[in-house]
Design a protein around this motif. Structure first.
Motif, PDB file in Angstrom:
ATOM      1  N   GLN A   1      -5.793   1.164  21.184  1.00 30.66           N
ATOM      2  CA  GLN A   1      -6.981   0.308  21.132  1.00 30.66           C
ATOM      3  C   GLN A   1      -7.268  -0.224  19.727  1.00 30.66           C
ATOM      4  O   GLN A   1      -8.121  -1.084  19.551  1.00 30.66           O
ATOM      5  CB  GLN A   1      -8.216   1.045  21.672  1.00 30.66           C
ATOM      6  N   GLN A   2      -6.554   0.248  18.749  1.00 32.50           N
ATOM      7  CA  GLN A   2      -6.770  -0.159  17.362  1.00 32.50           C
ATOM      8  C   GLN A   2      -6.268  -1.583  17.138  1.00 32.50           C
ATOM      9  O   GLN A   2      -5.151  -1.924  17.511  1.00 32.50           O
ATOM     10  CB  GLN A   2      -6.017   0.820  16.449  1.00 32.50           C
ATOM     11  N   SER A   3      -7.096  -2.419  16.518  1.00 35.87           N
ATOM     12  CA  SER A   3      -6.680  -3.788  16.228  1.00 35.87           C
ATOM     13  C   SER A   3      -6.639  -4.080  14.726  1.00 35.87           C
ATOM     14  O   SER A   3      -6.141  -5.118  14.315  1.00 35.87           O
ATOM     15  CB  SER A   3      -7.611  -4.792  16.909  1.00 35.87           C
ATOM     16  N   LYS A   4      -7.173  -3.141  13.927  1.00 37.85           N
ATOM     17  CA  LYS A   4      -7.204  -3.346  12.481  1.00 37.85           C
ATOM     18  C   LYS A   4      -7.092  -2.003  11.761  1.00 37.85           C
ATOM     19  O   LYS A   4      -7.646  -1.008  12.207  1.00 37.85           O
ATOM     20  CB  LYS A   4      -8.507  -4.022  12.077  1.00 37.85           C
ATOM     21  N   PHE A   5      -6.370  -2.011  10.651  1.00 37.17           N
ATOM     22  CA  PHE A   5      -6.320  -0.851   9.762  1.00 37.17           C
ATOM     23  C   PHE A   5      -6.525  -1.356   8.342  1.00 37.17           C
ATOM     24  O   PHE A   5      -5.829  -2.260   7.893  1.00 37.17           O
ATOM     25  CB  PHE A   5      -4.989  -0.112   9.876  1.00 37.17           C
ATOM     26  N   ARG A   6      -7.512  -0.786   7.648  1.00 40.23           N
ATOM     27  CA  ARG A   6      -7.834  -1.181   6.269  1.00 40.23           C
ATOM     28  C   ARG A   6      -7.491  -0.039   5.328  1.00 40.23           C
ATOM     29  O   ARG A   6      -7.856   1.101   5.584  1.00 40.23           O
ATOM     30  CB  ARG A   6      -9.330  -1.496   6.143  1.00 40.23           C
ATOM     31  N   LEU A   7      -6.824  -0.381   4.250  1.00 38.56           N
ATOM     32  CA  LEU A   7      -6.548   0.631   3.247  1.00 38.56           C
ATOM     33  C   LEU A   7      -6.491  -0.009   1.869  1.00 38.56           C
ATOM     34  O   LEU A   7      -6.326  -1.221   1.726  1.00 38.56           O
ATOM     35  CB  LEU A   7      -5.237   1.362   3.529  1.00 38.56           C
ATOM     36  N   ALA A   8      -6.646   0.851   0.879  1.00 39.36           N
ATOM     37  CA  ALA A   8      -6.485   0.445  -0.515  1.00 39.36           C
ATOM     38  C   ALA A   8      -5.437   1.363  -1.134  1.00 39.36           C
ATOM     39  O   ALA A   8      -5.397   2.555  -0.844  1.00 39.36           O
ATOM     40  CB  ALA A   8      -7.803   0.553  -1.271  1.00 39.36           C
ATOM     41  N   ILE A   9      -4.610   0.767  -1.965  1.00 39.46           N
ATOM     42  CA  ILE A   9      -3.605   1.527  -2.712  1.00 39.46           C
ATOM     43  C   ILE A   9      -3.895   1.308  -4.185  1.00 39.46           C
ATOM     44  O   ILE A   9      -4.011   0.172  -4.637  1.00 39.46           O
ATOM     45  CB  ILE A   9      -2.181   1.046  -2.376  1.00 39.46           C
ATOM     46  N   VAL A  10      -4.026   2.404  -4.912  1.00 42.57           N
ATOM     47  CA  VAL A  10      -4.306   2.341  -6.341  1.00 42.57           C
ATOM     48  C   VAL A  10      -3.099   2.895  -7.096  1.00 42.57           C
ATOM     49  O   VAL A  10      -2.751   4.060  -6.936  1.00 42.57           O
ATOM     50  CB  VAL A  10      -5.577   3.140  -6.706  1.00 42.57           C
ATOM     51  N   GLU A  11      -2.469   2.035  -7.862  1.00 45.69           N
ATOM     52  CA  GLU A  11      -1.365   2.431  -8.734  1.00 45.69           C
ATOM     53  C   GLU A  11      -1.939   2.613 -10.134  1.00 45.69           C
ATOM     54  O   GLU A  11      -2.184   1.627 -10.833  1.00 45.69           O
ATOM     55  CB  GLU A  11      -0.296   1.337  -8.751  1.00 45.69           C
ATOM     56  N   GLY A  12      -2.164   3.846 -10.534  1.00 45.98           N
ATOM     57  CA  GLY A  12      -2.766   4.112 -11.831  1.00 45.98           C
ATOM     58  C   GLY A  12      -1.840   3.861 -13.004  1.00 45.98           C
ATOM     59  O   GLY A  12      -2.286   3.565 -14.115  1.00 45.98           O
ATOM     60  N   PHE A  13      -0.536   3.983 -12.756  1.00 41.19           N
ATOM     61  CA  PHE A  13       0.488   3.832 -13.788  1.00 41.19           C
ATOM     62  C   PHE A  13       1.617   3.002 -13.179  1.00 41.19           C
ATOM     63  O   PHE A  13       2.713   3.489 -12.936  1.00 41.19           O
ATOM     64  CB  PHE A  13       0.983   5.204 -14.246  1.00 41.19           C
ATOM     65  N   ALA A  14       1.346   1.741 -12.903  1.00 41.17           N
ATOM     66  CA  ALA A  14       2.189   0.908 -12.042  1.00 41.17           C
ATOM     67  C   ALA A  14       3.554   0.569 -12.617  1.00 41.17           C
ATOM     68  O   ALA A  14       4.509   0.362 -11.874  1.00 41.17           O
ATOM     69  CB  ALA A  14       1.443  -0.383 -11.689  1.00 41.17           C
ATOM     70  N   GLY A  15       3.671   0.481 -13.917  1.00 42.30           N
ATOM     71  CA  GLY A  15       4.950   0.102 -14.505  1.00 42.30           C
ATOM     72  C   GLY A  15       5.259  -1.366 -14.281  1.00 42.30           C
ATOM     73  O   GLY A  15       4.396  -2.160 -13.916  1.00 42.30           O
ATOM     74  N   GLY A  16       6.524  -1.726 -14.457  1.00 39.56           N
ATOM     75  CA  GLY A  16       6.947  -3.116 -14.384  1.00 39.56           C
ATOM     76  C   GLY A  16       7.463  -3.565 -13.037  1.00 39.56           C
ATOM     77  O   GLY A  16       7.797  -4.727 -12.862  1.00 39.56           O
ATOM     78  N   GLY A  17       7.573  -2.644 -12.087  1.00 41.43           N
ATOM     79  CA  GLY A  17       7.918  -3.037 -10.725  1.00 41.43           C
ATOM     80  C   GLY A  17       9.373  -2.948 -10.339  1.00 41.43           C
ATOM     81  O   GLY A  17       9.701  -2.669  -9.203  1.00 41.43           O
ATOM     82  N   ARG A  18      10.271  -3.206 -11.268  1.00 45.05           N
ATOM     83  CA  ARG A  18      11.685  -3.154 -10.931  1.00 45.05           C
ATOM     84  C   ARG A  18      12.455  -2.620 -12.143  1.00 45.05           C
ATOM     85  O   ARG A  18      12.163  -2.976 -13.273  1.00 45.05           O
ATOM     86  CB  ARG A  18      12.201  -4.542 -10.546  1.00 45.05           C
ATOM     87  N   TYR A  19      13.438  -1.778 -11.868  1.00 51.53           N
ATOM     88  CA  TYR A  19      14.237  -1.166 -12.927  1.00 51.53           C
ATOM     89  C   TYR A  19      15.441  -2.044 -13.258  1.00 51.53           C
ATOM     90  O   TYR A  19      15.790  -2.954 -12.505  1.00 51.53           O
ATOM     91  CB  TYR A  19      14.676   0.237 -12.497  1.00 51.53           C
ATOM     92  N   SER A  20      16.087  -1.755 -14.359  1.00 50.54           N
ATOM     93  CA  SER A  20      17.207  -2.581 -14.815  1.00 50.54           C
ATOM     94  C   SER A  20      18.352  -2.607 -13.812  1.00 50.54           C
ATOM     95  O   SER A  20      19.094  -3.581 -13.747  1.00 50.54           O
ATOM     96  CB  SER A  20      17.712  -2.088 -16.183  1.00 50.54           C
ATOM     97  N   CYS A  21      18.477  -1.579 -12.981  1.00 53.62           N
ATOM     98  CA  CYS A  21      19.529  -1.532 -11.963  1.00 53.62           C
ATOM     99  C   CYS A  21      19.156  -2.349 -10.724  1.00 53.62           C
ATOM    100  O   CYS A  21      19.961  -2.486  -9.803  1.00 53.62           O
ATOM    101  CB  CYS A  21      19.815  -0.088 -11.572  1.00 53.62           C
ATOM    102  N   GLY A  22      17.922  -2.876 -10.691  1.00 51.55           N
ATOM    103  CA  GLY A  22      17.473  -3.667  -9.548  1.00 51.55           C
ATOM    104  C   GLY A  22      16.628  -2.895  -8.556  1.00 51.55           C
ATOM    105  O   GLY A  22      16.037  -3.491  -7.656  1.00 51.55           O
ATOM    106  N   SER A  23      16.564  -1.582  -8.685  1.00 52.40           N
ATOM    107  CA  SER A  23      15.779  -0.771  -7.749  1.00 52.40           C
ATOM    108  C   SER A  23      14.288  -1.043  -7.917  1.00 52.40           C
ATOM    109  O   SER A  23      13.806  -1.201  -9.042  1.00 52.40           O
ATOM    110  CB  SER A  23      16.029   0.723  -7.978  1.00 52.40           C
ATOM    111  N   PRO A  24      13.553  -1.072  -6.800  1.00 54.07           N
ATOM    112  CA  PRO A  24      12.116  -1.314  -6.887  1.00 54.07           C
ATOM    113  C   PRO A  24      11.368  -0.087  -7.380  1.00 54.07           C
ATOM    114  O   PRO A  24      11.753   1.043  -7.091  1.00 54.07           O
ATOM    115  CB  PRO A  24      11.732  -1.644  -5.448  1.00 54.07           C
TER     116      PRO A  24
END
Length: 194
Positions: A41-64
């Motif tokens: 019966q669920q039609s919506k799910f709300r969430l927040a994600i907090v990255e306190g130390f997010a970094g640059g997102g992708r490493y030199s090898c290409g890994s996320p």
């Protein structure tokens, strides 16, 4: 402990222990979404994600890094859950996510934006059931936490994931962890310490 600084602008190296943490984070978050979005019966799910130390997102090898892992899993879950729900004659499911990305490292957020924004644009264009908002901050986590908490309260987010993958354990106080756990209806904290 000597503090480690990643050089995101020139491509940070991915250590094996970080690769293992990312695999665990991906598996956990994927399962989390499937469990939290399982009610017919669920039609919506709300969430927040907090990255306190997010970094640059992708490493030199290409890994996320973890911010991109969250985005990949949000997209995948939204698409797969809706295919499954349609096949079973259930209502569609919208996922609303507030993604808060913070890092005090010089340049990390600039590099992260370069990686996040194309993925976010593709989600907006191609996944109409995933509603994503991204907010970027550049401050030490303890300093920015009251502002993040106010933002979460303002948006009435009950389901909140905090990824506090710091180097060592001196950048997040125990009182802050306790406050997170008592302030939100459904809070989960990934807390890294050495």
């Amino acid at each position: 402990m000597v503090e480690k600084h990643y050089l995101w602008e020139s491509g940070a190296l991915l250590d094996e222990h970080t690769r293992c943490k990312h695999r665990i984070l991906r598996e956990y978050f994927s399962r989390y979404l499937r469990v939290r979005c399982a009610l017919p019966q669920q039609s919506k799910f709300r969430l927040a994600i907090v990255e306190g130390f997010a970094g640059g997102g992708r490493y030199s090898c290409g890994s996320p890094g973890s911010p991109l892992i969250f985005l990949e899993e949000l997209r995948s879950a939204t698409e797969q859950l809706n295919i499954q729900r349609q096949a079973e004659g259930m209502a569609s499911l919208d996922i609303e996510c507030l993604l808060i990305l913070n890092d005090a490292e010089p340049g990390a957020i600039d590099v992260l934006r370069v990686h996040v924004e194309p993925i976010a644009a593709a989600i907006h264009a191609e996944v109409p059931r995933l509603h994503l908002q991204c907010h970027y901050f550049r401050r030490p986590f303890e300093e920015i936490y009251p502002e993040i908490k106010a933002l979460l309260f303002q948006g009435r987010y009950r389901n909140v994931l905090f990824n506090l993958d710091q180097y060592g354990h001196s950048h997040v106080n125990g009182a802050t962890i306790s406050d997170i756990n008592t302030s939100f209806g459904s809070a989960e904290v990934f807390y890294t310490f050495a």
